[in-house]
Design a protein around this motif. Structure first.
Motif, mmCIF file in Angstrom:
data_model
loop_
_atom_site.group_PDB
_atom_site.id
_atom_site.type_symbol
_atom_site.label_atom_id
_atom_site.label_comp_id
_atom_site.label_asym_id
_atom_site.label_seq_id
_atom_site.Cartn_x
_atom_site.Cartn_y
_atom_site.Cartn_z
ATOM 1 N N GLU A 61 -39.841 7.109 26.637
ATOM 2 C CA GLU A 61 -40.567 7.883 25.641
ATOM 3 C C GLU A 61 -39.664 8.126 24.444
ATOM 4 O OE1 GLU A 61 -40.765 12.350 26.725
ATOM 5 O OE2 GLU A 61 -40.839 11.267 28.630
ATOM 6 N N GLN A 77 -48.798 -0.380 29.984
ATOM 7 C CA GLN A 77 -49.579 0.479 29.098
ATOM 8 C C GLN A 77 -48.654 1.442 28.359
ATOM 9 O OE1 GLN A 77 -52.839 -0.272 28.680
ATOM 10 N NE2 GLN A 77 -52.253 -1.896 30.102
ATOM 11 N N VAL A 78 -48.922 1.632 27.060
ATOM 12 C CA VAL A 78 -48.186 2.605 26.254
ATOM 13 C C VAL A 78 -49.204 3.483 25.536
ATOM 14 C CG1 VAL A 78 -46.175 1.111 25.963
ATOM 15 C CG2 VAL A 78 -47.958 1.081 24.247
ATOM 16 N N PHE A 79 -48.779 4.684 25.162
ATOM 17 C CA PHE A 79 -49.684 5.606 24.493
ATOM 18 C C PHE A 79 -48.895 6.582 23.640
ATOM 19 C CE2 PHE A 79 -48.564 7.232 28.630
ATOM 20 C CZ PHE A 79 -48.330 8.592 28.444
ATOM 21 N N ASP A 80 -49.617 7.311 22.809
ATOM 22 C CA ASP A 80 -49.037 8.370 21.981
ATOM 23 C C ASP A 80 -49.376 9.675 22.684
ATOM 24 O OD1 ASP A 80 -48.415 10.341 20.150
ATOM 25 O OD2 ASP A 80 -49.399 9.355 18.454
ATOM 26 N N ASP A 81 -48.384 10.320 23.235
ATOM 27 C CA ASP A 81 -48.614 11.541 24.003
ATOM 28 C C ASP A 81 -49.187 12.662 23.142
ATOM 29 O OD1 ASP A 81 -48.604 12.808 26.473
ATOM 30 O OD2 ASP A 81 -46.614 13.665 26.203
ATOM 31 N N LYS A 107 -53.692 4.173 22.154
ATOM 32 C CA LYS A 107 -53.202 3.399 23.292
ATOM 33 C C LYS A 107 -52.880 1.987 22.818
ATOM 34 C CE LYS A 107 -55.907 5.788 26.855
ATOM 35 N NZ LYS A 107 -56.027 7.035 26.450
ATOM 36 N N ALA A 108 -51.958 1.347 23.531
ATOM 37 C CA ALA A 108 -51.619 -0.052 23.254
ATOM 38 C C ALA A 108 -51.144 -0.666 24.559
ATOM 39 C CB ALA A 108 -50.540 -0.151 22.185
ATOM 40 N N THR A 109 -51.004 -1.976 24.537
ATOM 41 C CA THR A 109 -50.511 -2.719 25.691
ATOM 42 C C THR A 109 -49.266 -3.472 25.285
ATOM 43 O OG1 THR A 109 -52.794 -2.994 26.462
ATOM 44 C CG2 THR A 109 -51.153 -4.432 27.432
ATOM 45 N N PRO A 117 -53.885 11.424 22.346
ATOM 46 C CA PRO A 117 -54.315 10.721 23.567
ATOM 47 C C PRO A 117 -55.203 9.503 23.328
ATOM 48 C CG PRO A 117 -54.604 13.097 23.804
ATOM 49 C CD PRO A 117 -54.220 12.826 22.377
ATOM 50 N N GLU A 118 -55.887 9.451 22.210
ATOM 51 C CA GLU A 118 -56.750 8.293 21.917
ATOM 52 C C GLU A 118 -55.957 7.049 21.521
ATOM 53 O OE1 GLU A 118 -56.130 10.359 17.963
ATOM 54 O OE2 GLU A 118 -56.366 11.005 20.033
ATOM 55 N N SER A 143 -44.497 5.439 27.798
ATOM 56 C CA SER A 143 -44.999 4.571 28.851
ATOM 57 C C SER A 143 -44.521 5.112 30.186
ATOM 58 C CB SER A 143 -44.515 3.132 28.685
ATOM 59 O OG SER A 143 -44.924 2.369 29.809
#
Length: 114
Positions: free
Chosen positions: A76, A98-102, A108-110, A105-106, A70
């Motif tokens: 991270e 917002q959070v994501f998997d580096d 994503k979560a909140t 890239p597809e 995030s």
């Protein structure tokens, strides 16, 4: 001499009590579990307590490495396939992050602190 021994015993007792209190606080900390799996973050909306210390426990149940990240939270955590790790947040202001998997890239979560 007995009074010196008493002070040492009392001091040791105070140290043990402080250690027990710290342990109890760590046990009382809310633990929020997140699963990451090959391009998916579950749940998609991660609800956490605002203004409260909590632990985010992240498990990678997939076959490839993941990185929970995030930019807003400046956090991270990279995890190998099949591993679990945690991030402890001291406090977090109420809001949406917002959070994501580096690595995927597809994915994503909140994260919602309320």
């Amino acid at each position: 001499m007995p009074s010196r021994l008493f002070r040492h015993v009392r001091f040791a007792g105070l140290l043990l009590a402080a250690a027990a209190a710290t342990s109890a606080r760590a046990d009382d900390m809310p633990v929020i579990k997140v699963e990451m799996r090959d391009g998916v973050i579950l749940p998609a909306v991660i609800e956490v307590p605002a203004n409260t210390r909590f632990k985010l426990e992240i498990s990678n149940t997939g076959q490839s490495p993941v990185e929970f990240e995030s930019t807003e939270l400046k956090r991270e955590k990279a995890l190998a396939a099949g591993s679990t790790s945690a991030i402890v947040f001291r406090t977090l202001d109420a809001g949406t992050y917002q959070v994501f998997d580096d690595f995927h890239p597809e994915a994503k979560a909140t994260l919602v602190a309320k």
